[in-house]
Design an enzyme around this catalytic site. Structure first.
Site, PDB file in Angstrom:
ATOM      1  CE  LYS A 137      -4.581  -2.490   9.244  1.00 19.08           C
ATOM      2  NZ  LYS A 137      -4.070  -3.970   9.483  1.00 19.08           N
ATOM      3  CE1 TYR A 172      -6.233  -1.160   6.363  1.00 16.98           C
ATOM      4  CE2 TYR A 172      -4.876   0.979   6.407  1.00 16.98           C
ATOM      5  CZ  TYR A 172      -4.797  -0.394   6.372  1.00 16.98           C
ATOM      6  OH  TYR A 172      -3.718  -0.862   6.070  1.00 16.98           O
TER       7      TYR A 172
END
Ligand code: NAP
Length: 248
Positions: free
Chosen positions: A157, A153
């Site tokens: 991002k 993640y």
């Protein structure tokens, strides 16, 4: 002519708050979510229409390039033109690096990163033709400092922040700004699943300057700023919206 915006992943959480917040600021909206969120998406659209704004719903998977093209085409046909794209759809399925499968890594990047690229690519020709556009990408505090279990993640991002910078360089000459927001811990379904135990909630409240975690509405103002002409000379930025939990 009303301003218009597409918001992805808009059936609930931060995306829905952004949809309602933009509607309250006079935008007509195209709201997207994935098929399985159809009922909640219709509910969000009713809320927007209840505020007196035009609203179309588009079921589409942002990790599918042809879905993204169709979503933008439907938004243009429903609203006439698109001023703003808010790339909000995202997923977080916790896994340590030891236990990570290539499939989970790829799925995370397909939605969080490739989805942002594909929606941007799908809308940018239209924005260039109009010589106007505002693109706002939902990155994350995880792009600054991820936590254990978030390697995929955090990487996805961080890539969104890099993509935001280069999009700004490529599109700036066409009157299009591209910025990102990096929310801290926001108490949505994703935020709650991320923290799980009450002790962790208490810990993160304590280390946040404002001594509370975020609500979806806390993200709306910064997104609305980047979506508006108040930010006409701001592009390529990534703004922390985290109550004071990280400084950069
Ligand atoms: P959320 O409550 O899980 O909502 C995300 C929405 O996006 C859900 O309706 C989800 O559907 C949908 N979605 C998932 N995959 C999709 C796809 N392929 N195509 C279209 N829609 C899809 O999440 P949130 O907390 O509101 O987060 C919104 C954004 O902010 C995300 O990009 C997230 O990474 C980012 N963010 C959140 C936090 C936080 O603490 N909550 C912090 C920093 C950044 P399903 O649930 O059915 O998958």
């Amino acid at each position: 002519m009303s301003r218009t915006a597409i918001v992805t992943g808009a059936s609930r959480g931060i995306g829905r708050a952004i949809a309602v917040g933009l509607a309250n600021r006079g935008y007509d909206l195209a709201l997207n979510d994935i098929d399985r969120q159809k009922d909640d998406l219709n509910d969000a659209a009713e809320e927007v229409r209840g505020l007196g704004r035009k609203c179309v719903t588009i079921l589409a998977d942002v990790s599918d390039a042809s879905d993204c093209k169709r979503a933008v085409a439907e938004a243009i046909s429903g609203l006439g033109h698109i001023d703003v794209l808010v790339n909000n759809a995202g997923i977080l399925k916790l896994s340590t690096i030891d236990e990570m499968t290539p499939e989970l890594w790829d799925q995370t990047f397909a939605v969080n990163t490739r989805g942002v690229f594909q929606m941007t690519q799908a809308v940018v020709t239209h924005m260039k033709e109009r010589r106007y556009g505002r693109i706002v990408n939902l990155a994350s505090l995880a792009a600054r400092t991820g936590g254990p279990g978030q390697s995929h993640y955090a990487a996805s991002k961080s890539a969104v922040v890099g993509f935001t910078r280069v999009s700004s360089m490529e599109f700036g000459g066409f009157g299009i700004t591209v910025n990102a927001v990096c929310p801290g811990i926001i108490m949505t379904e994703m935020g709650r699943n991320n923290l799980r135990e009450p002790e962790r909630v208490a810990y993160f409240e304590k280390i946040t300057d404002l001594h509370r975690l975020g609500q979806p509405e806390d993200v709306v103002g910064p997104v609305a700023f980047f979506a508006s002409d108040d930010s006409a000379f701001v592009t390529g930025q990534a703004l922390n919206v985290d109550g004071g939990i990280f400084y950069s």
